[in-house]
Design a protein around this motif. Sequence first.
Motif, PDB file in Angstrom:
ATOM      1  N   LEU A 166       0.908  -1.161  -0.216  1.00 62.26           N
ATOM      2  CA  LEU A 166      -0.091   0.263  -0.042  1.00 62.26           C
ATOM      3  C   LEU A 166       0.740   1.369  -0.074  1.00 62.26           C
ATOM      4  CD1 LEU A 166      -2.812  -0.796   2.500  1.00 62.26           C
ATOM      5  CD2 LEU A 166      -3.076  -0.696   0.009  1.00 62.26           C
ATOM      6  N   LEU A 167       1.888   1.425   0.894  1.00 61.61           N
ATOM      7  CA  LEU A 167       2.583   2.577   0.666  1.00 61.61           C
ATOM      8  C   LEU A 167       3.481   2.708  -0.549  1.00 61.61           C
ATOM      9  CD1 LEU A 167       3.985   2.021   4.519  1.00 61.61           C
ATOM     10  CD2 LEU A 167       2.449   3.915   3.707  1.00 61.61           C
ATOM     11  N   THR A 168       4.101   1.302  -0.976  1.00 56.48           N
ATOM     12  CA  THR A 168       4.693   1.669  -2.452  1.00 56.48           C
ATOM     13  C   THR A 168       3.963   2.087  -3.353  1.00 56.48           C
ATOM     14  OG1 THR A 168       5.977  -0.179  -1.817  1.00 56.48           O
ATOM     15  CG2 THR A 168       5.992   0.227  -3.946  1.00 56.48           C
ATOM     16  N   GLY A 169       2.589   1.431  -3.386  1.00 60.99           N
ATOM     17  CA  GLY A 169       1.643   2.298  -4.358  1.00 60.99           C
ATOM     18  C   GLY A 169       1.355   3.718  -4.374  1.00 60.99           C
ATOM     19  N   TYR A 170       1.405   4.009  -2.996  1.00 57.55           N
ATOM     20  CA  TYR A 170       1.118   5.615  -2.812  1.00 57.55           C
ATOM     21  C   TYR A 170       2.082   6.267  -3.034  1.00 57.55           C
ATOM     22  CZ  TYR A 170      -0.259   9.696  -0.043  1.00 57.55           C
ATOM     23  OH  TYR A 170      -0.518  10.969   0.056  1.00 57.55           O
ATOM     24  N   ALA A 171       3.186   5.761  -2.723  1.00 60.99           N
ATOM     25  CA  ALA A 171       4.341   6.435  -3.197  1.00 60.99           C
ATOM     26  C   ALA A 171       4.943   6.624  -4.661  1.00 60.99           C
ATOM     27  CB  ALA A 171       5.709   5.912  -2.286  1.00 60.99           C
ATOM     28  N   LEU A 172       4.389   5.727  -5.261  1.00 59.49           N
ATOM     29  CA  LEU A 172       4.622   5.699  -6.700  1.00 59.49           C
ATOM     30  C   LEU A 172       3.644   6.419  -7.644  1.00 59.49           C
ATOM     31  CD1 LEU A 172       5.425   1.871  -7.518  1.00 59.49           C
ATOM     32  CD2 LEU A 172       6.965   3.569  -7.840  1.00 59.49           C
ATOM     33  N   VAL A 173       2.279   6.709  -7.015  1.00 55.09           N
ATOM     34  CA  VAL A 173       1.387   7.697  -7.603  1.00 55.09           C
ATOM     35  C   VAL A 173       1.869   9.010  -7.193  1.00 55.09           C
ATOM     36  CG1 VAL A 173      -0.811   8.260  -7.560  1.00 55.09           C
ATOM     37  CG2 VAL A 173      -0.520   6.014  -7.878  1.00 55.09           C
ATOM     38  N   SER A 174       2.092   9.222  -5.775  1.00 54.89           N
ATOM     39  CA  SER A 174       2.329  10.604  -5.473  1.00 54.89           C
ATOM     40  C   SER A 174       3.642  11.149  -6.144  1.00 54.89           C
ATOM     41  CB  SER A 174       2.730  10.492  -4.154  1.00 54.89           C
ATOM     42  OG  SER A 174       1.491  10.292  -3.339  1.00 54.89           O
ATOM     43  N   SER A 175       4.542  10.345  -6.612  1.00 59.60           N
ATOM     44  CA  SER A 175       5.741  10.754  -7.208  1.00 59.60           C
ATOM     45  C   SER A 175       5.862  10.514  -8.967  1.00 59.60           C
ATOM     46  CB  SER A 175       7.025  10.146  -6.670  1.00 59.60           C
ATOM     47  OG  SER A 175       6.946   8.885  -7.226  1.00 59.60           O
ATOM     48  N   SER A 176       4.358  10.784  -9.053  1.00 54.27           N
ATOM     49  CA  SER A 176       4.028  10.639 -10.621  1.00 54.27           C
ATOM     50  C   SER A 176       4.719   9.335 -11.467  1.00 54.27           C
ATOM     51  CB  SER A 176       4.466  11.849 -11.254  1.00 54.27           C
ATOM     52  OG  SER A 176       3.444  12.857 -10.715  1.00 54.27           O
TER      53      SER A 176
END
Length: 86
Positions: free
Chosen positions: A16-26
């Motif tokens: 979940l954190l990885t997915g959020y980080a990847l989306v947040s960093s475009s």
Amino acid sequence: MDFLLTVVGWAGAALLLTGYALVSSSRMSGDGVAYQLINFTGSVSLMVNSAYSSAWPSVGLNLVWAVIGIVALAKLARLRTRGAAT
């Protein structure tokens, strides 16, 4: 069994954190299949860990999160099917 379910829980949190980080960093699209699969898998993993630990509010949260993921994946599948038919 405790260790295995602890690992499952930590893996779910990491997803979940990885997915959020990847989306947040475009670096990943928030409306793509990969992101929805990461969220679905992470939420199911955390739901299993939470149920084992009797953390029912977390189970409920992750159940809703998983349902949102399923709905999003179904929508993406319909769009792909519709796009392939044209």
